[in-house]
Design a protein around this motif. Structure first.
Motif, PDB file in Angstrom:
ATOM      1  N   VAL A  11       1.128  -1.194  -0.147  1.00 49.16           N
ATOM      2  CA  VAL A  11       0.083  -0.017   0.123  1.00 49.16           C
ATOM      3  C   VAL A  11       0.863   1.322   0.073  1.00 49.16           C
ATOM      4  CG1 VAL A  11      -1.879  -1.082   1.250  1.00 49.16           C
ATOM      5  CG2 VAL A  11      -0.070   0.048   2.464  1.00 49.16           C
ATOM      6  N   HIS A  12       0.291   2.403  -0.003  1.00 49.81           N
ATOM      7  CA  HIS A  12       0.913   3.641  -0.183  1.00 49.81           C
ATOM      8  C   HIS A  12       0.695   4.315   1.188  1.00 49.81           C
ATOM      9  CE1 HIS A  12       1.873   3.331  -4.363  1.00 49.81           C
ATOM     10  NE2 HIS A  12       0.840   3.026  -4.641  1.00 49.81           N
ATOM     11  N   THR A  13       1.442   5.472   1.542  1.00 43.84           N
ATOM     12  CA  THR A  13       1.546   6.037   2.651  1.00 43.84           C
ATOM     13  C   THR A  13       0.195   6.849   2.949  1.00 43.84           C
ATOM     14  OG1 THR A  13       3.836   6.582   2.599  1.00 43.84           O
ATOM     15  CG2 THR A  13       2.553   8.243   3.906  1.00 43.84           C
ATOM     16  N   GLY A  14      -0.508   6.606   3.994  1.00 42.64           N
ATOM     17  CA  GLY A  14      -1.706   7.178   4.278  1.00 42.64           C
ATOM     18  C   GLY A  14      -2.909   6.104   3.850  1.00 42.64           C
ATOM     19  N   ASP A  15      -2.546   5.101   3.406  1.00 43.31           N
ATOM     20  CA  ASP A  15      -3.620   4.020   2.903  1.00 43.31           C
ATOM     21  C   ASP A  15      -4.031   3.476   4.282  1.00 43.31           C
ATOM     22  OD1 ASP A  15      -2.437   3.071  -0.471  1.00 43.31           O
ATOM     23  OD2 ASP A  15      -3.568   4.859   0.495  1.00 43.31           O
ATOM     24  N   SER A  16      -5.042   2.526   3.978  1.00 42.14           N
ATOM     25  CA  SER A  16      -5.520   1.815   5.019  1.00 42.14           C
ATOM     26  C   SER A  16      -5.447   0.174   4.658  1.00 42.14           C
ATOM     27  CB  SER A  16      -6.786   2.066   5.551  1.00 42.14           C
ATOM     28  OG  SER A  16      -7.284   3.301   6.097  1.00 42.14           O
ATOM     29  N   LEU A  17      -5.444  -0.756   5.506  1.00 40.08           N
ATOM     30  CA  LEU A  17      -5.395  -1.965   5.360  1.00 40.08           C
ATOM     31  C   LEU A  17      -5.929  -2.839   6.494  1.00 40.08           C
ATOM     32  CD1 LEU A  17      -4.176  -3.831   3.020  1.00 40.08           C
ATOM     33  CD2 LEU A  17      -2.063  -4.107   4.408  1.00 40.08           C
ATOM     34  N   ARG A  18      -6.723  -3.893   6.283  1.00 42.05           N
ATOM     35  CA  ARG A  18      -7.172  -4.867   7.262  1.00 42.05           C
ATOM     36  C   ARG A  18      -6.591  -6.182   7.209  1.00 42.05           C
ATOM     37  NH1 ARG A  18     -13.135  -6.487   9.027  1.00 42.05           N
ATOM     38  NH2 ARG A  18     -13.021  -7.775   7.269  1.00 42.05           N
ATOM     39  N   ILE A  19      -5.965  -6.749   8.241  1.00 43.83           N
ATOM     40  CA  ILE A  19      -5.441  -7.877   8.086  1.00 43.83           C
ATOM     41  C   ILE A  19      -6.127  -8.797   9.004  1.00 43.83           C
ATOM     42  CG2 ILE A  19      -3.006  -7.340   7.375  1.00 43.83           C
ATOM     43  CD1 ILE A  19      -1.860  -7.484  10.067  1.00 43.83           C
ATOM     44  N   SER A  20      -6.296 -10.122   8.977  1.00 47.33           N
ATOM     45  CA  SER A  20      -7.121 -10.832  10.014  1.00 47.33           C
ATOM     46  C   SER A  20      -6.120 -12.134  10.078  1.00 47.33           C
ATOM     47  CB  SER A  20      -8.283 -11.453   9.301  1.00 47.33           C
ATOM     48  OG  SER A  20      -8.120 -12.202   7.898  1.00 47.33           O
ATOM     49  N   CYS A  21      -6.651 -12.529  11.139  1.00 42.59           N
ATOM     50  CA  CYS A  21      -5.815 -13.943  11.782  1.00 42.59           C
ATOM     51  C   CYS A  21      -7.078 -14.835  12.118  1.00 42.59           C
ATOM     52  CB  CYS A  21      -5.066 -13.626  12.877  1.00 42.59           C
ATOM     53  SG  CYS A  21      -4.507 -15.269  13.648  1.00 42.59           S
ATOM     54  N   ALA A  22      -7.264 -15.892  11.306  1.00 39.35           N
ATOM     55  CA  ALA A  22      -8.502 -16.955  11.650  1.00 39.35           C
ATOM     56  C   ALA A  22      -7.749 -18.062  12.430  1.00 39.35           C
ATOM     57  CB  ALA A  22      -9.168 -17.195  10.415  1.00 39.35           C
ATOM     58  N   ALA A  23      -8.536 -18.355  13.420  1.00 42.16           N
ATOM     59  CA  ALA A  23      -8.176 -19.605  14.278  1.00 42.16           C
ATOM     60  C   ALA A  23      -9.021 -20.868  14.123  1.00 42.16           C
ATOM     61  CB  ALA A  23      -7.963 -19.188  15.803  1.00 42.16           C
ATOM     62  N   SER A  24      -8.593 -22.044  13.888  1.00 42.83           N
ATOM     63  CA  SER A  24      -9.488 -23.230  13.714  1.00 42.83           C
ATOM     64  C   SER A  24      -8.655 -24.367  14.572  1.00 42.83           C
ATOM     65  CB  SER A  24      -9.402 -23.500  12.102  1.00 42.83           C
ATOM     66  OG  SER A  24      -8.259 -24.094  11.742  1.00 42.83           O
ATOM     67  N   GLY A  25      -9.704 -25.364  14.643  1.00 43.61           N
ATOM     68  CA  GLY A  25      -8.996 -26.478  15.753  1.00 43.61           C
ATOM     69  C   GLY A  25      -9.702 -26.437  16.915  1.00 43.61           C
ATOM     70  N   SER A  26      -8.739 -26.612  18.114  1.00 42.50           N
ATOM     71  CA  SER A  26      -9.217 -26.474  19.344  1.00 42.50           C
ATOM     72  C   SER A  26      -9.223 -25.295  20.133  1.00 42.50           C
ATOM     73  CB  SER A  26      -8.390 -27.649  20.247  1.00 42.50           C
ATOM     74  OG  SER A  26      -8.406 -28.922  19.864  1.00 42.50           O
ATOM     75  N   THR A  27     -10.254 -24.256  19.430  1.00 42.44           N
ATOM     76  CA  THR A  27     -10.083 -23.019  19.764  1.00 42.44           C
ATOM     77  C   THR A  27     -10.614 -22.843  21.179  1.00 42.44           C
ATOM     78  OG1 THR A  27     -12.106 -22.696  18.854  1.00 42.44           O
ATOM     79  CG2 THR A  27     -10.313 -22.182  17.389  1.00 42.44           C
ATOM     80  N   ASP A  28     -11.004 -23.721  21.677  1.00 41.98           N
ATOM     81  CA  ASP A  28     -11.897 -23.552  23.058  1.00 41.98           C
ATOM     82  C   ASP A  28     -10.572 -23.348  24.304  1.00 41.98           C
ATOM     83  OD1 ASP A  28     -12.232 -26.544  24.234  1.00 41.98           O
ATOM     84  OD2 ASP A  28     -11.228 -26.207  22.581  1.00 41.98           O
ATOM     85  N   ARG A  29      -9.344 -23.828  23.837  1.00 43.82           N
ATOM     86  CA  ARG A  29      -8.325 -23.403  24.736  1.00 43.82           C
ATOM     87  C   ARG A  29      -7.696 -22.241  24.660  1.00 43.82           C
ATOM     88  NH1 ARG A  29      -3.980 -27.900  22.308  1.00 43.82           N
ATOM     89  NH2 ARG A  29      -5.938 -29.215  23.135  1.00 43.82           N
ATOM     90  N   LEU A  30      -7.975 -21.428  23.747  1.00 42.09           N
ATOM     91  CA  LEU A  30      -7.530 -20.075  23.455  1.00 42.09           C
ATOM     92  C   LEU A  30      -8.031 -18.926  24.454  1.00 42.09           C
ATOM     93  CD1 LEU A  30      -7.257 -20.145  19.685  1.00 42.09           C
ATOM     94  CD2 LEU A  30      -5.572 -20.856  21.275  1.00 42.09           C
ATOM     95  N   ALA A  31      -7.294 -18.167  24.970  1.00 45.97           N
ATOM     96  CA  ALA A  31      -7.710 -16.996  25.764  1.00 45.97           C
ATOM     97  C   ALA A  31      -7.516 -15.611  25.190  1.00 45.97           C
ATOM     98  CB  ALA A  31      -6.877 -17.001  27.201  1.00 45.97           C
ATOM     99  N   VAL A  32      -6.312 -15.442  24.649  1.00 44.10           N
ATOM    100  CA  VAL A  32      -5.732 -14.230  24.138  1.00 44.10           C
ATOM    101  C   VAL A  32      -5.316 -14.386  22.710  1.00 44.10           C
ATOM    102  CG1 VAL A  32      -4.620 -12.098  24.533  1.00 44.10           C
ATOM    103  CG2 VAL A  32      -5.445 -13.420  26.432  1.00 44.10           C
ATOM    104  N   MET A  33      -5.435 -13.296  21.569  1.00 45.30           N
ATOM    105  CA  MET A  33      -4.731 -13.328  20.757  1.00 45.30           C
ATOM    106  C   MET A  33      -4.107 -12.011  20.276  1.00 45.30           C
ATOM    107  SD  MET A  33      -5.828 -13.826  16.553  1.00 45.30           S
ATOM    108  CE  MET A  33      -6.373 -15.594  16.913  1.00 45.30           C
ATOM    109  N   PHE A  34      -2.686 -12.162  20.278  1.00 44.93           N
ATOM    110  CA  PHE A  34      -1.615 -10.971  19.844  1.00 44.93           C
ATOM    111  C   PHE A  34      -1.424 -10.832  18.386  1.00 44.93           C
ATOM    112  CE2 PHE A  34      -0.780 -10.671  24.516  1.00 44.93           C
ATOM    113  CZ  PHE A  34      -1.006 -11.727  25.025  1.00 44.93           C
ATOM    114  N   TRP A  35      -1.011  -9.630  18.217  1.00 43.81           N
ATOM    115  CA  TRP A  35      -0.622  -9.347  16.784  1.00 43.81           C
ATOM    116  C   TRP A  35       0.764  -8.707  17.321  1.00 43.81           C
ATOM    117  CZ3 TRP A  35      -1.640 -10.480  12.190  1.00 43.81           C
ATOM    118  CH2 TRP A  35      -3.093 -10.791  11.698  1.00 43.81           C
ATOM    119  N   TYR A  36       1.754  -9.297  16.220  1.00 44.09           N
ATOM    120  CA  TYR A  36       3.218  -8.817  16.650  1.00 44.09           C
ATOM    121  C   TYR A  36       3.468  -8.319  14.952  1.00 44.09           C
ATOM    122  CZ  TYR A  36       3.528 -11.314  20.900  1.00 44.09           C
ATOM    123  OH  TYR A  36       3.418 -11.813  22.367  1.00 44.09           O
TER     124      TYR A  36
END
Length: 129
Positions: A11-36
């Motif tokens: 993208v160019h300076t000033g633009d917007s972008l949305r990224i996603s992270c989809a979890a699958s499998g045994s997701t009931d064990r998950l408490a927090v998702m971090f972005w790095y």
């Protein structure tokens, strides 16, 4: 648990972008998702966090006001909305999902090892000037 990121790109300076992270499998064990992110030649840094239980989200001060993190209607998906992008936002963005007991933490509590930890493959975001 599998984590799949998507939405990165050029993208160019000033633009917007949305990224996603989809979890699958045994997701009931998950408490927090971090972005790095890891800029070229630099260390990985924390950008945002979203709790699976409740609606608690947070972004680090350096991107506050430009980045927001949210959970999707499909609750196992977490989005990172990035607005007013700058060239210094160029990095590989990765998500990490954790849950279970805390096994270890350093004195600063910035580094924490959880019973369950999973990483996505990362998605490249490049901001041109």
């Amino acid at each position: 648990v599998q984590l799949v990121e998507s939405g990165g790109g050029l993208v160019h300076t000033g633009d917007s972008l949305r990224i996603s992270c989809a979890a699958s499998g045994s997701t009931d064990r998950l408490a927090v998702m971090f972005w790095y992110r890891q800029p070229p030649g630099k260390e990985r840094e924390l950008v945002a966090a979203a709790h699976f239980g409740g609606n608690v989200t947070t972004v680090v001060e350096s991107v506050r006001g430009r980045f927001t993190v949210s959970r999707g209607v499909a609750e196992n998906t977490v989005y990172l909305q990035m607005n007013s992008l700058k060239p210094e936002d160029t990095a590989v963005y990765s998500c990490r999902a954790v849950g279970g007991r805390i096994l270890w933490t350093d004195s600063s509590r910035k580094n924490v090892k959880y019973e369950y930890e999973y990483w996505g493959q990362g998605t490249q975001v490049t901001v041109s000037s």
